[in-house]
Design a protein around this motif. Structure first.
Motif, PDB file in Angstrom:
ATOM      1  N   GLU A 161       0.800  -1.216   0.000  1.00  0.00           N
ATOM      2  CA  GLU A 161       0.000   0.000   0.000  1.00  0.00           C
ATOM      3  C   GLU A 161       0.837   1.272   0.000  1.00  0.00           C
ATOM      4  OE1 GLU A 161      -2.621  -0.218   3.341  1.00  0.00           O
ATOM      5  OE2 GLU A 161      -3.810  -1.858   2.482  1.00  0.00           O
ATOM      6  N   LYS A 162       2.163   1.133   0.030  1.00  0.00           N
ATOM      7  CA  LYS A 162       3.021   2.313   0.155  1.00  0.00           C
ATOM      8  C   LYS A 162       3.601   2.794  -1.164  1.00  0.00           C
ATOM      9  CE  LYS A 162       4.531   1.388   4.910  1.00  0.00           C
ATOM     10  NZ  LYS A 162       5.719   1.143   5.783  1.00  0.00           N
ATOM     11  N   ALA A 163       3.839   1.866  -2.101  1.00  0.00           N
ATOM     12  CA  ALA A 163       4.607   2.271  -3.279  1.00  0.00           C
ATOM     13  C   ALA A 163       4.211   1.496  -4.522  1.00  0.00           C
ATOM     14  CB  ALA A 163       6.101   2.100  -3.029  1.00  0.00           C
ATOM     15  N   PHE A 164       4.082   2.225  -5.601  1.00  0.00           N
ATOM     16  CA  PHE A 164       4.065   1.659  -6.957  1.00  0.00           C
ATOM     17  C   PHE A 164       5.509   1.259  -7.267  1.00  0.00           C
ATOM     18  CE2 PHE A 164       4.575   2.711 -11.567  1.00  0.00           C
ATOM     19  CZ  PHE A 164       3.711   1.757 -12.097  1.00  0.00           C
ATOM     20  N   VAL A 165       6.370   2.235  -7.356  1.00  0.00           N
ATOM     21  CA  VAL A 165       7.827   2.047  -7.400  1.00  0.00           C
ATOM     22  C   VAL A 165       8.430   3.288  -6.761  1.00  0.00           C
ATOM     23  CG1 VAL A 165       9.880   1.911  -8.856  1.00  0.00           C
ATOM     24  CG2 VAL A 165       7.819   0.649  -9.511  1.00  0.00           C
ATOM     25  N   ALA A 166       9.188   3.095  -5.677  1.00  0.00           N
ATOM     26  CA  ALA A 166       9.714   4.242  -4.934  1.00  0.00           C
ATOM     27  C   ALA A 166      10.989   4.809  -5.547  1.00  0.00           C
ATOM     28  CB  ALA A 166       9.967   3.858  -3.483  1.00  0.00           C
ATOM     29  N   GLY A 167      11.471   4.228  -6.641  1.00  0.00           N
ATOM     30  CA  GLY A 167      12.659   4.752  -7.296  1.00  0.00           C
ATOM     31  C   GLY A 167      13.592   3.646  -7.720  1.00  0.00           C
ATOM     32  N   ALA A 168      14.848   4.002  -7.942  1.00  0.00           N
ATOM     33  CA  ALA A 168      15.863   3.034  -8.333  1.00  0.00           C
ATOM     34  C   ALA A 168      16.442   2.360  -7.097  1.00  0.00           C
ATOM     35  CB  ALA A 168      16.971   3.728  -9.117  1.00  0.00           C
ATOM     36  N   ASP A 169      17.138   1.261  -7.324  1.00  0.00           N
ATOM     37  CA  ASP A 169      17.875   0.580  -6.260  1.00  0.00           C
ATOM     38  C   ASP A 169      19.195   1.338  -6.087  1.00  0.00           C
ATOM     39  OD1 ASP A 169      19.658  -1.281  -4.898  1.00  0.00           O
ATOM     40  OD2 ASP A 169      18.087  -2.772  -5.232  1.00  0.00           O
ATOM     41  N   ILE A 170      19.261   2.225  -5.082  1.00  0.00           N
ATOM     42  CA  ILE A 170      20.373   3.171  -4.964  1.00  0.00           C
ATOM     43  C   ILE A 170      21.725   2.476  -4.764  1.00  0.00           C
ATOM     44  CG2 ILE A 170      21.280   5.186  -3.736  1.00  0.00           C
ATOM     45  CD1 ILE A 170      18.774   5.706  -5.394  1.00  0.00           C
ATOM     46  N   PRO A 171      21.850   1.469  -3.903  1.00  0.00           N
ATOM     47  CA  PRO A 171      23.159   0.814  -3.777  1.00  0.00           C
ATOM     48  C   PRO A 171      23.658   0.239  -5.105  1.00  0.00           C
ATOM     49  CG  PRO A 171      21.752   0.225  -1.937  1.00  0.00           C
ATOM     50  CD  PRO A 171      20.877   0.950  -2.915  1.00  0.00           C
ATOM     51  N   GLU A 172      22.770  -0.363  -5.880  1.00  0.00           N
ATOM     52  CA  GLU A 172      23.167  -0.890  -7.179  1.00  0.00           C
ATOM     53  C   GLU A 172      23.580   0.239  -8.120  1.00  0.00           C
ATOM     54  OE1 GLU A 172      21.072  -4.304  -9.486  1.00  0.00           O
ATOM     55  OE2 GLU A 172      20.346  -2.442 -10.398  1.00  0.00           O
ATOM     56  N   LEU A 173      22.818   1.322  -8.075  1.00  0.00           N
ATOM     57  CA  LEU A 173      23.095   2.477  -8.925  1.00  0.00           C
ATOM     58  C   LEU A 173      24.462   3.087  -8.601  1.00  0.00           C
ATOM     59  CD1 LEU A 173      21.304   3.937 -11.083  1.00  0.00           C
ATOM     60  CD2 LEU A 173      20.746   5.580  -9.297  1.00  0.00           C
ATOM     61  N   ALA A 174      24.752   3.199  -7.314  1.00  0.00           N
ATOM     62  CA  ALA A 174      25.994   3.853  -6.877  1.00  0.00           C
ATOM     63  C   ALA A 174      27.244   3.117  -7.336  1.00  0.00           C
ATOM     64  CB  ALA A 174      25.993   3.983  -5.357  1.00  0.00           C
ATOM     65  N   ALA A 175      27.100   1.833  -7.638  1.00  0.00           N
ATOM     66  CA  ALA A 175      28.262   1.028  -8.031  1.00  0.00           C
ATOM     67  C   ALA A 175      28.573   1.112  -9.514  1.00  0.00           C
ATOM     68  CB  ALA A 175      28.011  -0.433  -7.643  1.00  0.00           C
ATOM     69  N   LEU A 176      27.742   1.785 -10.302  1.00  0.00           N
ATOM     70  CA  LEU A 176      27.931   1.828 -11.748  1.00  0.00           C
ATOM     71  C   LEU A 176      28.988   2.849 -12.152  1.00  0.00           C
ATOM     72  CD1 LEU A 176      24.224   1.769 -13.024  1.00  0.00           C
ATOM     73  CD2 LEU A 176      25.805  -0.161 -12.828  1.00  0.00           C
ATOM     74  N   SER A 177      29.691   2.561 -13.225  1.00  0.00           N
ATOM     75  CA  SER A 177      30.565   3.543 -13.869  1.00  0.00           C
ATOM     76  C   SER A 177      29.720   4.365 -14.835  1.00  0.00           C
ATOM     77  CB  SER A 177      31.673   2.835 -14.640  1.00  0.00           C
ATOM     78  OG  SER A 177      31.114   2.118 -15.743  1.00  0.00           O
ATOM     79  N   GLY A 178      30.298   5.436 -15.376  1.00  0.00           N
ATOM     80  CA  GLY A 178      29.571   6.250 -16.341  1.00  0.00           C
ATOM     81  C   GLY A 178      29.088   5.457 -17.550  1.00  0.00           C
ATOM     82  N   PRO A 179      29.977   4.696 -18.213  1.00  0.00           N
ATOM     83  CA  PRO A 179      29.533   3.891 -19.358  1.00  0.00           C
ATOM     84  C   PRO A 179      28.486   2.843 -18.974  1.00  0.00           C
ATOM     85  CG  PRO A 179      31.907   4.169 -19.409  1.00  0.00           C
ATOM     86  CD  PRO A 179      31.450   4.702 -18.083  1.00  0.00           C
TER      87      PRO A 179
END
Length: 264
Positions: A63-81
């Motif tokens: 009941e709280k979220a459709f999608v609350a956003g991206a998975d931030i820890p996974e996102l933070a590990a990405l390089s620019g490419p």
């Protein structure tokens, strides 16, 4: 036979032809990680290809979220490419929802932030619960939307308001989203799925080929401009005249009876 999913629920009501795809990571507020986006891609392809599927309902678990956003820890590990490639993959998946000839309704239950807002905007119609919140908070992370948010938000609310929302990261309550055109309807959370299914059933009572052609023409206008849109409309109008559904629709009108469309 439908694929089994780890992060989604995939349920087809064979009586109505409505496929319900539910994002199912409630402990993470249904945040989009790479695996979930991959599964969404598989699910929409299955839904588009399955003749038993006539319309698609997309929602989130809980009941709280459709999608609350991206998975931030996974996102933070990405390089620019890596991030650029991930954005391209997400855009491609969301594009398949947007271009589906079968109508797609998002039942937005709670937070639709970041990628969640982008996913909802890729659907043809958005029904929001009263507790829904829409927003693109990426600038708070030193980022910008990567799954089409800078493009679709402009289409729905206009350039000035879209830029304000993108640059301030402000969230919109459901009623404000409705006023701006980001949401089509706002209903109590307890009524969200029933209302969304009834709306989808109303569309499914129309001629399927005409519905799919209409979706394509609207998308053509936004992607290629007015002249291309008009040309697509004229072409689609001619195509519709060659369908059995056109003959049935006009006959039903003249005979003052409900039309029974077969989708051909």
């Amino acid at each position: 036979m439908a694929t089994s999913f780890e992060n989604l629920l995939y349920e087809l009501d064979t009586d109505s032809g409505i496929l319900t795809i539910t994002l199912n990571r409630p402990a993470k507020l249904n945040a989009l990680n790479a695996a979930t986006i991959g599964e969404l891609g598989v699910a929409i392809e299955q839904g588009r290809a399955d003749a038993a599927v006539r319309g698609i309902l997309l929602t989130g678990s809980g009941e709280k979220a459709f999608v609350a956003g991206a998975d931030i820890p996974e996102l933070a590990a990405l390089s620019g490419p890596d991030a650029q490639a991930a954005a391209a993959r997400g855009q491609a998946v969301f594009r398949r929802f947007e271009t589906s000839p079968k109508p797609v309704v998002a039942a937005v239950n709670g937070f639709a932030l970041g990628g969640g807002c982008e996913l909802a905007m890729a659907c043809h119609i958005r029904v929001a619960s009263e507790n829904a919140r829409f927003g693109q908070p990426e600038v708070n992370l030193g980022l910008l939307p990567g799954y089409g948010g800078t493009q679709r938000l402009v289409q729905l609310v206009g350039k000035g308001k879209a830029l304000e929302l993108l640059l301030t990261a402000d969230q919109l309550k459901a009623e404000e989203a409705l006023r701006l055109g980001l949401a089509n309807h706002v209903v109590p959370l307890a009524e969200l799925l029933a209302f969304s299914k009834n709306l989808l059933l109303k569309i499914l009572g129309k001629a399927p080929v005409a519905v799919g052609l209409t979706i394509d023409c609207v998308n053509t206008f936004f992607e290629e401009g007015g002249q291309a849109g008009y040309a697509a409309e004229a072409s689609a109008f001619g195509q519709a005249f060659g369908t059995a559904d056109f003959k049935e629709g006009t006959a039903a009108f003249l005979e003052k009876r409900p039309a029974v469309f077969k989708g051909n």
